[in-house]
Design an enzyme around this catalytic site. Structure first.
Site, mmCIF file in Angstrom:
data_model
loop_
_atom_site.group_PDB
_atom_site.id
_atom_site.type_symbol
_atom_site.label_atom_id
_atom_site.label_comp_id
_atom_site.label_asym_id
_atom_site.label_seq_id
_atom_site.Cartn_x
_atom_site.Cartn_y
_atom_site.Cartn_z
ATOM 1 N N GLU A 121 -12.880 5.762 6.249
ATOM 2 C CA GLU A 121 -11.950 6.223 7.271
ATOM 3 C C GLU A 121 -11.486 7.609 6.831
ATOM 4 O O GLU A 121 -11.466 7.917 5.629
ATOM 5 C CB GLU A 121 -10.752 5.272 7.373
ATOM 6 N N SER A 152 0.799 -1.222 0.000
ATOM 7 C CA SER A 152 0.000 0.000 0.000
ATOM 8 C C SER A 152 0.836 1.278 0.000
ATOM 9 O O SER A 152 1.634 1.500 -0.899
ATOM 10 C CB SER A 152 -0.942 -0.081 1.210
HETATM 11 C C1 16G Z 1 -4.501 -0.496 8.346
HETATM 12 C C2 16G Z 1 -5.945 -0.487 7.933
HETATM 13 C C3 16G Z 1 -6.450 0.925 7.805
HETATM 14 C C4 16G Z 1 -6.229 1.667 9.101
HETATM 15 C C5 16G Z 1 -4.779 1.582 9.525
HETATM 16 C C6 16G Z 1 -4.625 2.129 10.936
HETATM 17 C C7 16G Z 1 -7.050 -2.044 6.445
HETATM 18 C C8 16G Z 1 -7.083 -2.631 5.058
HETATM 19 N N1 16G Z 1 -6.096 -1.147 6.644
HETATM 20 O O1 16G Z 1 -3.693 0.061 7.355
HETATM 21 O O2 16G Z 1 -7.802 0.852 7.504
HETATM 22 O O3 16G Z 1 -6.581 3.019 8.962
HETATM 23 O O4 16G Z 1 -4.372 0.226 9.553
HETATM 24 O O5 16G Z 1 -3.302 2.005 11.334
HETATM 25 O O6 16G Z 1 -7.841 -2.393 7.308
HETATM 26 P P1 16G Z 1 -2.880 2.163 12.858
HETATM 27 O O7 16G Z 1 -3.545 1.056 13.631
HETATM 28 O O8 16G Z 1 -1.398 2.068 12.832
HETATM 29 O O9 16G Z 1 -3.344 3.509 13.311
HETATM 30 ZN ZN ZN Z 2 -3.785 1.056 0.219
#
Ligand code: 16G
Ligand code: ZN
Length: 540
Positions: free
Chosen positions: A383, A63
């Site tokens: 989000e 990503s």
């Molecule tokens: C992941 C999640 C994303 C979320 C992010 C938060 C998926 C496909 N991706 O990248 O949606 O915003 O984690 O990251 O679910 P954090 O827990 O480090 O704040």
């Molecule tokens: Zn992505």
């Protein structure tokens, strides 16, 4: 099969690391991932056999991470993310220390999960543009061959394109067929729906020429794929929209997500330095695998304005709500919005008080939002970072496709709604599909980015990343809006929040990094910064 797995596994030894299938699958430096991808291949075969040969997807991508990273995640038959109870199985396989231990873990899973090992197994897979992608696809193929899995390599795709294909394969020939099982099928479905969705927009004779939208593709897979889609879309002269693709260089892998892309723009709250957009020109940025999109523009005074996931959610919810009313379907199509704690408080207030729609808050991570959205007839989830989509319930789809309009106005609204159900990727957030959705809505409303921005004013906010000794002691409850442990800390946060006008703040352990994130908002910039710093010091 045991011997085949043993032999293939010997080519991809476990590097002596501990891995965890997190919110977005496995993700890390690409050179550590060979054994992980091989083992994910084994799990994909098990999952497909468990589901009587339904096709499972495997996507190799990291990503918005830097170019030297990579990752891998599984896609379930309807195009959703892997069922969460299986995440732990992925972790078990990834951590088996030796080839022999791996075969034992694999067989134990097959027994515990009652997998019929003679059932057919089917997998399709793809990767983003990272240099390590083809080597990792090789590791995956070794696992698929060792387990006698039928497979198709779709080479380079966006993440949402793979989700689309998985759903298409598994619904082919049924009453719920999702589309043609090919990349071309994706473009054809999308472009036909886009054309239909724009059919009833009107362009006043005296309207100034629309400059269109500039799309920053993060130098990732979104670039070539959006370009390909443009060949199918109607031209601006033919009621289409001008789409200008920038940052589409996938031949220098080191440029991926570098100084551009959705994450750069959202985190830094600024346009990519290379941007040549003029004031009031619409700009959008995708992330490295094209499942996230944010919009932005600079106003006449050169001020940067971000239109993030919250804005896309409010725009979509209001438009779909209006269409439902105009179609005479307001009762049958109840629209609801799903957000996380990171959504700006002003957006939540606008949805509940301005649009009169219900809002649900879930923990961070697409799977939580997606599931909550499925409980509405029309569930809009985004989000703040730009990942999201709109899901229509089976009953809503039926209502929309069979409704007999009672007037020409109803007819137009129903037809536009029908087009949206095809335009919007129902499986997962899709930057390209979301981009077209926003363009359709702005065209119907005759809005530029500043009209969109002025629907409500965001509260000033600040996000701080705090390094802590052990993030695991931070246990959040109430959709991550409160901390249950360490004991007493929530009371302290509440006391601080109470001192600020329109104050709100929360702290949660990151699911992807070794840190705690603190979010705060308040009536003014200074107060938001101040509150964030104070809560951060509490957490430290
Ligand atoms: C992941 C999640 C994303 C979320 C992010 C938060 C998926 C496909 N991706 O990248 O949606 O915003 O984690 O990251 O679910 P954090 O827990 O480090 O704040
Ligand atoms: Zn992505």
């Amino acid at each position: 099969m045991d011997q085949k797995i043993l032999d293939a596994s010997a080519k991809h030894p476990q590097p002596g690391k501990v891995f965890q299938y997190g919110t977005a699958g496995f993700r890390m430096k690409a050179d550590l991932l060979d054994s992980v991808v091989f083992r994910v291949g084994l799990l994909a075969a098990l999952r497909s056999r468990k589901l009587n040969g339904q096709t499972i997807g495997v996507m190799i991508t990291a990503s918005h991470n830097p170019p030297e990273d990579n990752g891998v995640k599984l896609v379930d038959p309807m195009g959703e993310m892997l069922e969460s109870s299986w995440e732990a199985h992925a972790t078990v396989l990834a951590n088996a220390e030796t080839d022999q231990a791996l075969v034992e873990a694999y067989n134990k899973l097959a027994t515990d999960l009652k997998v019929n090992q003679t059932a057919p197994a089917r997998v399709i897979f793809a990767r983003d543009t990272r240099a390590s992608g083809s080597r990792l696809a090789g590791c995956l193929i070794d696992a698929l061959e060792a387990t006698g899995t039928e497979s198709t390599d779709y080479k380079i795709l966006t993440t949402p394109q793979l989700h689309y294909l998985v759903r298409c394969v598994n619904t082919k020939g049924t009453a719920h067929a999702y589309g043609e099982v090919s990349e071309k099928g994706y473009y054809e479905k999308m472009s036909a729906a886009f054309k239909k969705a724009l059919k009833y927009r009107t362009i006043p004779d005296d309207a100034p020429e629309d400059k269109g939208v500039i799309v920053d593709c993060a130098n990732g897979v979104g670039g070539p794929k959006l370009r390909e889609l443009l060949r199918y879309l109607p031209s601006p002269q033919d009621k289409g929209v001008k789409i200008k693709v920038v940052n589409e260089d996938v031949h220098k892998p080191e440029n991926l997500n570098s100084q551009c892309g959705a994450d750069f723009v959202k985190t830094g709250q600024r346009a990519p330095p290379s941007s040549k957009a003029e004031p009031l020109e619409r700009c959008a940025s995708l992330d490295g695998d094209a499942d996230r999109v944010v919009y932005y523009f600079t106003d006449k005074d050169g001020k940067f304005n971000l239109l993030d996931g919250d804005r896309i959610a409010t725009l979509s919810a209001s438009f779909i709500g209006e269409l439902a009313r105009h179609a005479g379907l307001a009762e049958q199509l109840k629209v609801g919005v799903v957000q996380t704690a990171y959504a700006n408080g002003a957006s939540t207030k606008y949805i509940t008080s301005g649009l009169n729609l219900p809002v649900v808050c879930t923990p961070t991570g697409v799977k939580h939002l997606h599931h909550a959205a499925l409980r509405f007839d029309v569930g809009v989830y985004f989000e703040a970072n730009g990942h999201g989509t709109v899901v229509f319930s089976p009953a809503a789809l039926k209502t929309i496709s069979t409704h007999e309009p009672q007037s020409p106005a109803q007819h137009e609204a129903v037809e536009t709604l029908q087009a949206l159900t095809d335009l919007i990727n129902q499986t997962v957030g899709d930057a390209i599909s979301d981009l077209l959705l926003v363009e359709v809505i702005l065209a119907h409303k005759k809005w530029g980015p500043s009209e969109w921005l002025h629907t409500y004013s965001d509260l000033p906010n600040r996000l701080v990343r705090v390094e802590v000794k052990d993030r695991n002691i931070f246990k959040a409850v109430d959709a991550e809006r409160k901390l249950e442990s360490p004991a007493g800390i929530q009371d302290e946060i509440d006391k601080l929040v109470g001192k600020y006008k329109q104050g709100r703040s929360f702290a949660r352990a990151s699911g992807t990094e070794d840190a705690v994130r603190v979010y705060a908002e308040a009536e003014t910039r200074t107060e938001a910064d101040d509150l964030a710093q104070k809560v951060a010091s509490l957490v430290k």
